[in-house]
Scaffold this motif. Structure first.
Motif, PDB file in Angstrom:
ATOM      1  N   ILE A  98      34.710  36.967  36.971  1.00  0.00           N
ATOM      2  CA  ILE A  98      33.874  36.234  37.917  1.00  0.00           C
ATOM      3  C   ILE A  98      34.456  34.829  38.081  1.00  0.00           C
ATOM      4  CG2 ILE A  98      31.576  35.279  38.308  1.00  0.00           C
ATOM      5  CD1 ILE A  98      30.462  37.679  36.779  1.00  0.00           C
ATOM      6  N   THR A  99      34.442  34.342  39.337  1.00  0.00           N
ATOM      7  CA  THR A  99      34.994  33.019  39.613  1.00  0.00           C
ATOM      8  C   THR A  99      34.007  32.195  40.434  1.00  0.00           C
ATOM      9  OG1 THR A  99      36.828  31.812  40.637  1.00  0.00           O
ATOM     10  CG2 THR A  99      36.193  33.865  41.682  1.00  0.00           C
ATOM     11  N   ASP A 100      34.082  30.892  40.287  1.00  0.00           N
ATOM     12  CA  ASP A 100      33.273  29.976  41.104  1.00  0.00           C
ATOM     13  C   ASP A 100      34.015  29.579  42.376  1.00  0.00           C
ATOM     14  OD1 ASP A 100      31.119  29.908  39.337  1.00  0.00           O
ATOM     15  OD2 ASP A 100      31.990  28.271  38.169  1.00  0.00           O
ATOM     16  N   GLU A 101      35.265  30.032  42.524  1.00  0.00           N
ATOM     17  CA  GLU A 101      36.096  29.680  43.680  1.00  0.00           C
ATOM     18  C   GLU A 101      36.701  30.942  44.309  1.00  0.00           C
ATOM     19  OE1 GLU A 101      38.943  27.004  42.050  1.00  0.00           O
ATOM     20  OE2 GLU A 101      37.497  25.414  41.751  1.00  0.00           O
ATOM     21  N   PRO A 102      35.869  31.862  44.827  1.00  0.00           N
ATOM     22  CA  PRO A 102      36.411  33.098  45.383  1.00  0.00           C
ATOM     23  C   PRO A 102      37.251  32.859  46.641  1.00  0.00           C
ATOM     24  CG  PRO A 102      34.109  32.900  45.942  1.00  0.00           C
ATOM     25  CD  PRO A 102      34.425  31.772  44.997  1.00  0.00           C
ATOM     26  N   TYR A 105      36.943  39.855  47.625  1.00  0.00           N
ATOM     27  CA  TYR A 105      37.283  38.524  47.133  1.00  0.00           C
ATOM     28  C   TYR A 105      38.132  38.633  45.877  1.00  0.00           C
ATOM     29  CZ  TYR A 105      33.363  36.995  50.049  1.00  0.00           C
ATOM     30  OH  TYR A 105      32.522  36.750  51.089  1.00  0.00           O
ATOM     31  N   CYS A 137      39.955  35.845  42.623  1.00  0.00           N
ATOM     32  CA  CYS A 137      40.039  34.472  42.114  1.00  0.00           C
ATOM     33  C   CYS A 137      41.305  33.829  42.691  1.00  0.00           C
ATOM     34  CB  CYS A 137      40.059  34.465  40.585  1.00  0.00           C
ATOM     35  SG  CYS A 137      41.590  35.033  39.850  1.00  0.00           S
TER      36      CYS A 137
END
Length: 60
Positions: free
Chosen positions: A6-10, A27, A29
């Motif tokens: 999981i990423t905060d910047e897809p 999406y 990373c």
């Protein structure tokens, strides 16, 4: 490299269209995104098949 985390910047790497329902967006990373092929421009694909952008019913 596809980390499946999981990423905060897809980053959008693909848009999947469907004729029978809603499509979806893929999406990745930022580190994995360059591993995916570039998303094709739909109009360029149409032109490659010998078509004309904007051609169809009611055109011309």
């Amino acid at each position: 490299m596809r980390c499946e985390r999981i990423t905060d910047e897809p980053v959008v790497v693909s848009e999947v269209h469907s004729g029978s329902g809603p499509g979806f967006t893929v999406y990745a990373c930022p580190a994995c995104a360059p591993c995916f092929p570039p998303v094709p421009d739909v109009l360029e694909l149409f032109e490659d098949r010998g078509g004309s952008a904007g051609a169809g019913k009611g055109a011309g």
